[in-house]
Each structure stands twice: as C-alpha cells, then as structure tokens.
Design a protein around this motif. Structure first.
Motif, PDB file in Angstrom:
ATOM      1  N   GLU A 162       5.261  -0.870  -7.877  1.00  0.00           N
ATOM      2  CA  GLU A 162       6.059  -1.203  -6.693  1.00  0.00           C
ATOM      3  C   GLU A 162       5.288  -2.065  -5.689  1.00  0.00           C
ATOM      4  OE1 GLU A 162       9.274  -0.550  -5.965  1.00  0.00           O
ATOM      5  OE2 GLU A 162       9.561   0.401  -7.922  1.00  0.00           O
ATOM      6  N   PHE A 163       4.018  -1.750  -5.466  1.00  0.00           N
ATOM      7  CA  PHE A 163       3.257  -2.438  -4.431  1.00  0.00           C
ATOM      8  C   PHE A 163       2.498  -3.660  -4.938  1.00  0.00           C
ATOM      9  CE2 PHE A 163       4.221   1.423  -2.216  1.00  0.00           C
ATOM     10  CZ  PHE A 163       4.261   1.062  -0.885  1.00  0.00           C
ATOM     11  N   SER A 164       2.457  -3.894  -6.248  1.00  0.00           N
ATOM     12  CA  SER A 164       1.776  -5.087  -6.758  1.00  0.00           C
ATOM     13  C   SER A 164       2.617  -6.343  -6.525  1.00  0.00           C
ATOM     14  CB  SER A 164       1.443  -4.935  -8.236  1.00  0.00           C
ATOM     15  OG  SER A 164       2.629  -4.830  -8.990  1.00  0.00           O
ATOM     16  N   ASN A 165       3.866  -6.188  -6.092  1.00  0.00           N
ATOM     17  CA  ASN A 165       4.708  -7.346  -5.769  1.00  0.00           C
ATOM     18  C   ASN A 165       4.160  -8.119  -4.574  1.00  0.00           C
ATOM     19  OD1 ASN A 165       6.516  -6.581  -7.780  1.00  0.00           O
ATOM     20  ND2 ASN A 165       7.688  -5.309  -6.365  1.00  0.00           N
ATOM     21  N   PHE A 166       3.319  -7.476  -3.758  1.00  0.00           N
ATOM     22  CA  PHE A 166       2.836  -8.102  -2.529  1.00  0.00           C
ATOM     23  C   PHE A 166       1.459  -8.742  -2.684  1.00  0.00           C
ATOM     24  CE2 PHE A 166       5.514  -4.458  -1.493  1.00  0.00           C
ATOM     25  CZ  PHE A 166       6.588  -5.144  -0.966  1.00  0.00           C
ATOM     26  N   GLY A 167       0.766  -8.458  -3.770  1.00  0.00           N
ATOM     27  CA  GLY A 167      -0.551  -9.046  -3.989  1.00  0.00           C
ATOM     28  C   GLY A 167      -1.356  -8.233  -4.983  1.00  0.00           C
ATOM     29  N   LYS A 168      -2.567  -8.694  -5.224  1.00  0.00           N
ATOM     30  CA  LYS A 168      -3.440  -8.051  -6.196  1.00  0.00           C
ATOM     31  C   LYS A 168      -4.010  -6.748  -5.623  1.00  0.00           C
ATOM     32  CE  LYS A 168      -7.035  -9.136  -9.459  1.00  0.00           C
ATOM     33  NZ  LYS A 168      -7.963 -10.134  -9.948  1.00  0.00           N
ATOM     34  N   ILE A 169      -3.840  -5.671  -6.372  1.00  0.00           N
ATOM     35  CA  ILE A 169      -4.286  -4.349  -5.932  1.00  0.00           C
ATOM     36  C   ILE A 169      -5.607  -4.017  -6.617  1.00  0.00           C
ATOM     37  CG2 ILE A 169      -3.775  -1.885  -6.036  1.00  0.00           C
ATOM     38  CD1 ILE A 169      -0.845  -2.564  -5.728  1.00  0.00           C
ATOM     39  N   ALA A 197      -0.602   8.470  -0.286  1.00  0.00           N
ATOM     40  CA  ALA A 197      -1.497   7.717  -1.170  1.00  0.00           C
ATOM     41  C   ALA A 197      -2.166   6.592  -0.400  1.00  0.00           C
ATOM     42  CB  ALA A 197      -0.727   7.145  -2.352  1.00  0.00           C
ATOM     43  N   PHE A 198      -3.306   6.143  -0.929  1.00  0.00           N
ATOM     44  CA  PHE A 198      -4.025   4.999  -0.379  1.00  0.00           C
ATOM     45  C   PHE A 198      -3.947   3.866  -1.388  1.00  0.00           C
ATOM     46  CE2 PHE A 198      -6.013   8.661   1.626  1.00  0.00           C
ATOM     47  CZ  PHE A 198      -6.031   8.263   2.950  1.00  0.00           C
ATOM     48  N   ILE A 199      -3.650   2.677  -0.889  1.00  0.00           N
ATOM     49  CA  ILE A 199      -3.589   1.499  -1.746  1.00  0.00           C
ATOM     50  C   ILE A 199      -4.540   0.460  -1.172  1.00  0.00           C
ATOM     51  CG2 ILE A 199      -2.135  -0.325  -2.692  1.00  0.00           C
ATOM     52  CD1 ILE A 199       0.234   1.613  -2.373  1.00  0.00           C
ATOM     53  N   GLN A 200      -5.513   0.050  -1.986  1.00  0.00           N
ATOM     54  CA  GLN A 200      -6.516  -0.932  -1.570  1.00  0.00           C
ATOM     55  C   GLN A 200      -6.157  -2.282  -2.164  1.00  0.00           C
ATOM     56  OE1 GLN A 200      -9.789  -0.537   0.205  1.00  0.00           O
ATOM     57  NE2 GLN A 200      -9.245  -2.685   0.280  1.00  0.00           N
ATOM     58  N   TYR A 201      -5.878  -3.255  -1.306  1.00  0.00           N
ATOM     59  CA  TYR A 201      -5.592  -4.615  -1.752  1.00  0.00           C
ATOM     60  C   TYR A 201      -6.875  -5.432  -1.743  1.00  0.00           C
ATOM     61  CZ  TYR A 201      -0.536  -4.030  -1.597  1.00  0.00           C
ATOM     62  OH  TYR A 201       0.754  -3.635  -1.851  1.00  0.00           O
ATOM     63  N   MET A 202      -6.885  -6.511  -2.502  1.00  0.00           N
ATOM     64  CA  MET A 202      -8.021  -7.419  -2.528  1.00  0.00           C
ATOM     65  C   MET A 202      -8.045  -8.299  -1.287  1.00  0.00           C
ATOM     66  SD  MET A 202      -9.702  -6.973  -5.301  1.00  0.00           S
ATOM     67  CE  MET A 202     -10.041  -7.621  -6.892  1.00  0.00           C
ATOM     68  N   CYS A 203      -6.895  -8.511  -0.682  1.00  0.00           N
ATOM     69  CA  CYS A 203      -6.779  -9.423   0.451  1.00  0.00           C
ATOM     70  C   CYS A 203      -6.055  -8.721   1.604  1.00  0.00           C
ATOM     71  CB  CYS A 203      -5.995 -10.657   0.012  1.00  0.00           C
ATOM     72  SG  CYS A 203      -5.682 -11.828   1.329  1.00  0.00           S
ATOM     73  N   GLN A 204      -6.495  -8.987   2.804  1.00  0.00           N
ATOM     74  CA  GLN A 204      -5.913  -8.379   3.992  1.00  0.00           C
ATOM     75  C   GLN A 204      -4.472  -8.854   4.214  1.00  0.00           C
ATOM     76  OE1 GLN A 204      -8.327  -8.957   7.434  1.00  0.00           O
ATOM     77  NE2 GLN A 204      -6.870  -8.045   8.822  1.00  0.00           N
ATOM     78  N   ASP A 205      -4.191 -10.106   3.909  1.00  0.00           N
ATOM     79  CA  ASP A 205      -2.841 -10.633   4.098  1.00  0.00           C
ATOM     80  C   ASP A 205      -1.829  -9.934   3.196  1.00  0.00           C
ATOM     81  OD1 ASP A 205      -3.818 -12.410   5.966  1.00  0.00           O
ATOM     82  OD2 ASP A 205      -4.116 -14.013   4.499  1.00  0.00           O
ATOM     83  N   ASP A 206      -2.236  -9.602   1.972  1.00  0.00           N
ATOM     84  CA  ASP A 206      -1.353  -8.883   1.054  1.00  0.00           C
ATOM     85  C   ASP A 206      -1.039  -7.494   1.591  1.00  0.00           C
ATOM     86  OD1 ASP A 206      -1.596 -11.108  -0.547  1.00  0.00           O
ATOM     87  OD2 ASP A 206      -3.102 -10.202  -1.866  1.00  0.00           O
ATOM     88  N   ALA A 207      -2.036  -6.837   2.150  1.00  0.00           N
ATOM     89  CA  ALA A 207      -1.832  -5.505   2.716  1.00  0.00           C
ATOM     90  C   ALA A 207      -0.863  -5.566   3.901  1.00  0.00           C
ATOM     91  CB  ALA A 207      -3.166  -4.895   3.150  1.00  0.00           C
ATOM     92  N   MET A 208      -0.999  -6.591   4.744  1.00  0.00           N
ATOM     93  CA  MET A 208      -0.105  -6.733   5.896  1.00  0.00           C
ATOM     94  C   MET A 208       1.327  -7.014   5.451  1.00  0.00           C
ATOM     95  SD  MET A 208      -1.569  -6.141   8.614  1.00  0.00           S
ATOM     96  CE  MET A 208      -3.222  -5.567   8.785  1.00  0.00           C
ATOM     97  N   ALA A 224       2.679  -6.024   2.605  1.00  0.00           N
ATOM     98  CA  ALA A 224       3.197  -4.763   2.074  1.00  0.00           C
ATOM     99  C   ALA A 224       3.572  -3.811   3.205  1.00  0.00           C
ATOM    100  CB  ALA A 224       2.157  -4.109   1.165  1.00  0.00           C
ATOM    101  N   LEU A 225       2.747  -3.763   4.235  1.00  0.00           N
ATOM    102  CA  LEU A 225       3.019  -2.896   5.381  1.00  0.00           C
ATOM    103  C   LEU A 225       4.321  -3.295   6.061  1.00  0.00           C
ATOM    104  CD1 LEU A 225       0.530  -1.546   7.895  1.00  0.00           C
ATOM    105  CD2 LEU A 225       2.463  -2.784   8.774  1.00  0.00           C
ATOM    106  N   GLU A 226       4.484  -4.582   6.333  1.00  0.00           N
ATOM    107  CA  GLU A 226       5.679  -5.056   7.028  1.00  0.00           C
ATOM    108  C   GLU A 226       6.938  -4.889   6.192  1.00  0.00           C
ATOM    109  OE1 GLU A 226       4.666  -9.070   7.943  1.00  0.00           O
ATOM    110  OE2 GLU A 226       3.252  -8.491   9.524  1.00  0.00           O
ATOM    111  N   THR A 227       6.816  -5.043   4.892  1.00  0.00           N
ATOM    112  CA  THR A 227       7.987  -4.985   4.017  1.00  0.00           C
ATOM    113  C   THR A 227       8.388  -3.555   3.672  1.00  0.00           C
ATOM    114  OG1 THR A 227       7.243  -7.066   3.038  1.00  0.00           O
ATOM    115  CG2 THR A 227       8.943  -5.863   1.862  1.00  0.00           C
TER     116      THR A 227
END
Length: 152
Positions: free
Chosen positions: A60-67, A85-96, A98-101
């Motif tokens: 579900e969360f890999s749609n926003f970037g590389k996890i 759960a905790f999800i660690q992204y490779m990039c800060q922009d991908d995490a943001m 995912a958070l907003e969406t």
C-alpha cells in the motif's frame, strides 16, 4: 636471530586526499545503516487493523516511493500486532507524500492516522545521552549597597 620488524602503512598521498577517501568509504558504508536516512523520512501509521502485516503495508505505501523498512509493532508475549507500524522511506519527500495522502484515510475498515515518527532508541543505537547533571553556577554576589531609610 631473524626478527621481523612491523611495517606501518605509508601513505604517499597528501593527508587531505586520504581523509577525503576515508569519508567516501565511510559514507558508502553508512548508506545501509538505519540512521543514515533523512530525519523526517520515517512515518508512524496508527490505528491499523490487528491483522495487518508488513507485506500489506509494503504494497500500500510503496506507491509513494521506495521503502527501506516496514516494522509492525507486536506484543512481546502474544506476538500480536499492537495496531501501529513504522515505515522508513529512502527519501524525505516520499514520506511527506505518503503522510499527506494517507492520513485520515480508510484502511481496511479503519481510519488510519499517519504522522512523522519521533527519533527513538533504534535511531540513536541507544538511549540518547545527556551531558550529565545540571551545573551549579557560582556567580559573584552583587555588592551590597547602603540602604537609605526615607522618612517623610
């Protein structure tokens, strides 16, 4: 007696280039360390269904970037999910993104809450250290001025 002398490495390069080479080797090593990701690239997903697994979250969360990593918090004794759960992204922009969406969205029948994770035990490698007890400052006492009594 035949004694072998210890040979020390000799660096024909100037010290600055050796130091730069060391930092590039060190940074390539830190690429895989968990604390080398940007600070705001780890998100916390709360109010998950207890049956949610790491692979479901990965999909579900890999749609926003590389996890880099997905960790579902589980009870130590029962091994049952705690619902976050905790999800660690490779990039800060991908995490943001995912958070907003995904914040306040329906996820398998439950409204999930997504926020940036705070740094904790794993991020530091241990509990963050303090610099010790508070210092007591000894300040010079102000000079005593003569108090004048005024009678009116």
């Amino acid at each position: 007696m035949n004694m072998m002398l210890a040979s020390f490495p000799v660096y024909p390069k100037p010290f600055a280039s050796v130091r730069a080479e060391f930092h590039t080797q060190q940074s390539s090593f830190l690429k895989f360390a968990p604390h080398s990701y940007p600070l705001a690239s780890k998100i916390l997903v709360k109010n998950l269904p207890y049956t949610t697994g790491e692979t479901t979250l990965q999909k579900e969360f890999s749609n926003f970037g590389k996890i880099a990593e997905v960790k579902v918090a589980k009870d130590v004794k029962t091994k049952r999910s705690k619902g976050y759960a905790f999800i660690q992204y490779m990039c800060q922009d991908d995490a943001m993104l995912a958070l907003e969406t995904m914040d306040q969205k329906d996820f398998y029948g439950r409204t999930i809450h997504v926020e940036i994770a705070k740094l904790g035990w794993d991020d530091y490698g241990a509990r963050p250290r303090t610099s010790g007890p508070q210092k007591k400052w000894t300040l010079p006492e102000p000079e005593q001025e003569e108090v004048v009594d005024c009678w009116y």
